[in-house]
Design an enzyme around this catalytic site. Structure first.
Site, mmCIF file in Angstrom:
data_model
loop_
_atom_site.group_PDB
_atom_site.id
_atom_site.type_symbol
_atom_site.label_atom_id
_atom_site.label_comp_id
_atom_site.label_asym_id
_atom_site.label_seq_id
_atom_site.Cartn_x
_atom_site.Cartn_y
_atom_site.Cartn_z
ATOM 1 N N ASP A 8 -20.017 -14.674 -2.676
ATOM 2 C CA ASP A 8 -20.464 -15.690 -1.742
ATOM 3 C C ASP A 8 -21.476 -15.050 -0.802
ATOM 4 O O ASP A 8 -21.900 -13.900 -1.012
ATOM 5 C CB ASP A 8 -19.283 -16.338 -1.004
ATOM 6 C CG ASP A 8 -18.608 -15.421 0.011
ATOM 7 O OD1 ASP A 8 -19.018 -14.246 0.168
ATOM 8 O OD2 ASP A 8 -17.647 -15.886 0.657
ATOM 9 N N CYS A 65 -16.706 -11.035 -1.458
ATOM 10 C CA CYS A 65 -16.932 -11.916 -0.315
ATOM 11 C C CYS A 65 -16.868 -11.038 0.929
ATOM 12 O O CYS A 65 -16.949 -9.813 0.817
ATOM 13 C CB CYS A 65 -15.951 -13.082 -0.279
ATOM 14 S SG CYS A 65 -14.208 -12.673 -0.091
ATOM 15 N N THR A 67 -14.372 -10.303 3.006
ATOM 16 C CA THR A 67 -13.190 -9.430 3.013
ATOM 17 C C THR A 67 -12.641 -9.153 1.623
ATOM 18 O O THR A 67 -11.855 -8.224 1.447
ATOM 19 C CB THR A 67 -12.045 -10.065 3.826
ATOM 20 O OG1 THR A 67 -11.662 -11.288 3.184
ATOM 21 C CG2 THR A 67 -12.454 -10.306 5.267
ATOM 22 N N HIS A 98 -2.143 1.004 -14.107
ATOM 23 C CA HIS A 98 -0.804 0.435 -14.030
ATOM 24 C C HIS A 98 -0.761 -1.071 -14.250
ATOM 25 O O HIS A 98 0.244 -1.586 -14.745
ATOM 26 C CB HIS A 98 -0.174 0.732 -12.671
ATOM 27 C CG HIS A 98 0.009 2.190 -12.414
ATOM 28 N ND1 HIS A 98 0.767 2.659 -11.370
ATOM 29 C CD2 HIS A 98 -0.460 3.295 -13.050
ATOM 30 C CE1 HIS A 98 0.755 3.983 -11.382
ATOM 31 N NE2 HIS A 98 0.008 4.383 -12.384
ATOM 32 N N HIS A 134 4.638 0.199 -17.814
ATOM 33 C CA HIS A 134 3.575 -0.667 -17.316
ATOM 34 C C HIS A 134 3.423 -1.907 -18.191
ATOM 35 O O HIS A 134 3.222 -3.017 -17.683
ATOM 36 C CB HIS A 134 2.251 0.089 -17.225
ATOM 37 C CG HIS A 134 2.310 1.255 -16.299
ATOM 38 N ND1 HIS A 134 2.757 1.163 -14.995
ATOM 39 C CD2 HIS A 134 1.977 2.557 -16.482
ATOM 40 C CE1 HIS A 134 2.707 2.346 -14.417
ATOM 41 N NE2 HIS A 134 2.243 3.209 -15.303
#
Length: 152
Positions: A8, A65, A67, A98, A134
């Protein structure tokens, strides 16, 4: 690999810096936008990246974006998407080894371009470990996803 990338307005500049790096590592890039710093909605860019990955038209996706939080939330709504929000090199490696993540989310306002480039490089180069523990854990996650995918 083919890498779909989207951002964004809050991640536009970092996306523009990462595309050449990804290409220099030998990967094909499909840039779904955005192409400016004017305000746009992050789900509009998470959608095409995750569609490409979930449909097998891209091997992995990268979302950026301000954050990374909004992008990771949107991405993880898609069946088959395992998106991790990563802001350090250890997590970039661990989430591939993992969790076999297929989408990486980052925040331009949280990390600088140098660290972001190293995170992307590590994330793209690290294989899934295939260790039984895993694989078993991922199977449990996919069972949860399958169970609740059909519920409102």
């Amino acid at each position: 690999m083919k890498i779909a990338i989207g951002a964004d307005h809050g991640g536009y500049r970092l996306k523009e810096e990462l595309v050449p790096l990804i290409q220099s590592l030998g990967h094909e890039v499909e840039d779904v936008g955005c192409s400016c710093e004017q305000s746009v909605d992050y789900p509009d860019y998470a959608l095409p990246v995750c569609e490409l990955v979930s449909q097998g038209k891209a091997d992995r996706g990268i979302l950026i974006c301000g954050t990374g939080i909004g992008m990771s939330i949107a991405a993880n709504k898609f069946t088959g998407i395992r998106c991790a929000l990563v802001h350090d090199m250890f997590s970039a490696k661990a989430t591939r080894e993992h969790n076999d993540t297929n989408v990486l989310a980052m925040g331009e306002r949280v990390i600088g371009p140098g660290l972001a480039q190293e995170i992307v490089r590590i994330w793209l180069e690290t294989p899934f470990s295939q260790a039984e523990r895993h694989v078993g854990r991922l199977n449990k996650v996919m069972q949860i996803e399958s169970k609740y995918a059909s519920h409102p």
